[in-house]
Motif scaffolding. Structure first.
Motif, PDB file in Angstrom:
ATOM      1  N   GLU A  22       1.703  -9.523  -8.963  1.00  0.00           N
ATOM      2  CA  GLU A  22       1.297 -10.136  -7.704  1.00  0.00           C
ATOM      3  C   GLU A  22       1.194 -11.639  -7.911  1.00  0.00           C
ATOM      4  O   GLU A  22       0.597 -12.093  -8.886  1.00  0.00           O
ATOM      5  N   GLY A  64      10.255   5.603  -6.898  1.00  0.00           N
ATOM      6  CA  GLY A  64      10.829   5.429  -8.232  1.00  0.00           C
ATOM      7  C   GLY A  64      11.778   4.260  -8.393  1.00  0.00           C
ATOM      8  O   GLY A  64      12.287   4.028  -9.491  1.00  0.00           O
ATOM      9  N   PHE A 105       3.622   1.436  -1.921  1.00  0.00           N
ATOM     10  CA  PHE A 105       4.305   1.491  -3.217  1.00  0.00           C
ATOM     11  C   PHE A 105       3.703   2.570  -4.109  1.00  0.00           C
ATOM     12  O   PHE A 105       2.500   2.858  -4.052  1.00  0.00           O
ATOM     13  N   ASP A 106       4.539   3.135  -4.970  1.00  0.00           N
ATOM     14  CA  ASP A 106       4.055   4.088  -5.977  1.00  0.00           C
ATOM     15  C   ASP A 106       3.252   3.360  -7.045  1.00  0.00           C
ATOM     16  O   ASP A 106       2.277   3.885  -7.580  1.00  0.00           O
ATOM     17  N   SER A 107       3.709   2.160  -7.407  1.00  0.00           N
ATOM     18  CA  SER A 107       3.041   1.359  -8.430  1.00  0.00           C
ATOM     19  C   SER A 107       3.241  -0.111  -8.122  1.00  0.00           C
ATOM     20  O   SER A 107       4.157  -0.490  -7.390  1.00  0.00           O
ATOM     21  N   LYS A 108       2.362  -0.958  -8.677  1.00  0.00           N
ATOM     22  CA  LYS A 108       2.458  -2.404  -8.526  1.00  0.00           C
ATOM     23  C   LYS A 108       2.583  -3.025  -9.915  1.00  0.00           C
ATOM     24  O   LYS A 108       1.776  -2.735 -10.807  1.00  0.00           O
ATOM     25  N   THR A 109       3.590  -3.872 -10.094  1.00  0.00           N
ATOM     26  CA  THR A 109       3.857  -4.459 -11.408  1.00  0.00           C
ATOM     27  C   THR A 109       3.428  -5.915 -11.515  1.00  0.00           C
ATOM     28  O   THR A 109       3.161  -6.402 -12.604  1.00  0.00           O
ATOM     29  N   SER A 169       0.827  -1.217   0.000  1.00  0.00           N
ATOM     30  CA  SER A 169       0.000   0.000   0.000  1.00  0.00           C
ATOM     31  C   SER A 169       0.857   1.261   0.000  1.00  0.00           C
ATOM     32  O   SER A 169       0.383   2.348  -0.345  1.00  0.00           O
ATOM     33  N   GLY A 207       6.775  -3.892  -7.311  1.00  0.00           N
ATOM     34  CA  GLY A 207       6.401  -2.558  -7.757  1.00  0.00           C
ATOM     35  C   GLY A 207       7.551  -1.593  -7.620  1.00  0.00           C
ATOM     36  O   GLY A 207       8.722  -1.976  -7.697  1.00  0.00           O
ATOM     37  N   THR A 208       7.219  -0.320  -7.392  1.00  0.00           N
ATOM     38  CA  THR A 208       8.239   0.704  -7.186  1.00  0.00           C
ATOM     39  C   THR A 208       7.896   1.505  -5.940  1.00  0.00           C
ATOM     40  O   THR A 208       6.733   1.671  -5.578  1.00  0.00           O
ATOM     41  N   TYR A 209       8.951   1.988  -5.281  1.00  0.00           N
ATOM     42  CA  TYR A 209       8.791   2.901  -4.159  1.00  0.00           C
ATOM     43  C   TYR A 209       9.801   4.015  -4.333  1.00  0.00           C
ATOM     44  O   TYR A 209      10.998   3.761  -4.483  1.00  0.00           O
TER      45      TYR A 209
END
Length: 291
Positions: A55, A70, A49-53, A47, A66-68
């Motif tokens: 799962e 960047g 993370f900036d994005s989720k790639t 939750s 994902g990314t945190y």
């Protein structure tokens, strides 16, 4: 130097190209990894993370990548206990350092940076509930590292000997091993808001941590002896179940790893809180900002 090729019986690769237990593909692996015990806690970490790639869920192993800020990162649940850590670290290392197409060990080593965020029981009365404790030294009661060559090269043998002598270690149990967390990670994540401790990784939750329900304990005085133990002014701070095999296997494999746990029970004061999610949420945010 001959190339080392890993047999199918030793590393099982699923038909879809994923590693056997974790069901992850090599291309999904990130260099920074947050480890948690509870599969449901992966969603809490993600939750932030900036994005989720991606799962993936398989048994107790739940992963979100994902990314945190960047940067690529993933969170993986390892379930409960040191045996699960043996699976997780070996399979993460395989994803990083074995070519799944040829089964050859890659000539260039890839280093992973892993931080486990967990919960723990304090063994010193001054440790308040909610205190984050880093396992600067992890003391393995599980015996996992004893099955691997090079165990003595990564262990603090003087600490081990002093500990066994002081607590009257039962020869029927696995020989303890003591392994330091990665110093760089500890310095990066540990600040004045965290205690640098010496954490026991137990092989179970009840009897192996001195909890007595209906069955009597073989060594009912063990926790008192552990609380009183000192080695070069260091004392044992807390119990959990995964830091020692994580730190030991990572050192043997050339990875960087550490554990930080929020205290949810104090075994000496006999108090505990089941309402620890806020403290864990805050600790996750702190670790993500620093890793």
């Amino acid at each position: 130097m001959d190339k080392k090729i890993i047999a199918p019986s030793e590393l099982i690769i699923n038909p879809d190209g994923t590693v056997f237990h974790l069901h992850l593909l090599p291309e999904q692996l990130t260099d920074r990894i947050i480890l948690v015990g509870d599969p449901g806690r992966v969603d809490m970490v993600a939750s932030f993370f900036d994005s989720k790639t991606f799962e993936v869920s398989s048994r107790e192993f739940h992963t979100i990548g994902g990314t945190y800020q960047g940067k690529p990162i993933m969170c993986l649940s390892h379930g409960i206990g040191p045996d699960n850590i043996d699976i997780v670290i070996n399979e993460l290392d395989a994803l990083a350092n074995i070519d799944f197409a040829t089964r050859e060990v890659r000539p260039e080593h890839r280093t992973l940076h892993m931080v486990r965020i967990g919960t723990s029981g304090a063994l010193q009365p001054e440790l308040k509930l909610g205190t984050p404790v880093i396992a600067e030294k992890a003391i393995g009661f599980d015996g996992v590292l004893n099955y691997y060559a090079g165990r003595n090269e990564v262990a603090d043998l003087d600490f081990e000997h002093a500990f066994c002598e002081s607590v009257g270690w039962n020869p029927l149990w696995a020989k303890p091993y003591v392994v330091d967390a990665d110093e760089h990670l500890v310095d990066m994540i540990g600040r004045d808001d965290m205690v640098r401790g010496n954490t026991i990784s137990a092989v179970g939750f009840y009897g192996p941590q001195g909890r007595e329900l209906r069955l009597p304990l073989a060594n009912p005085d063990l926790n008192r002896r552990i609380e009183e133990f000192r080695f070069r002014d260091r004392k044992v701070t807390n119990y959990e179940m995964e830091s020692a095999p994580l730190q030991g296997l990572s050192r043997l494999m050339g990875h960087k790893a550490m554990t930080v746990c929020s205290i949810i029970a104090n075994r000496m004061r006999h108090d505990a809180t089941p309402n620890y999610k806020t403290a864990i949420h805050d600790l996750i945010g702190t670790v993500l900002d620093r890793i």
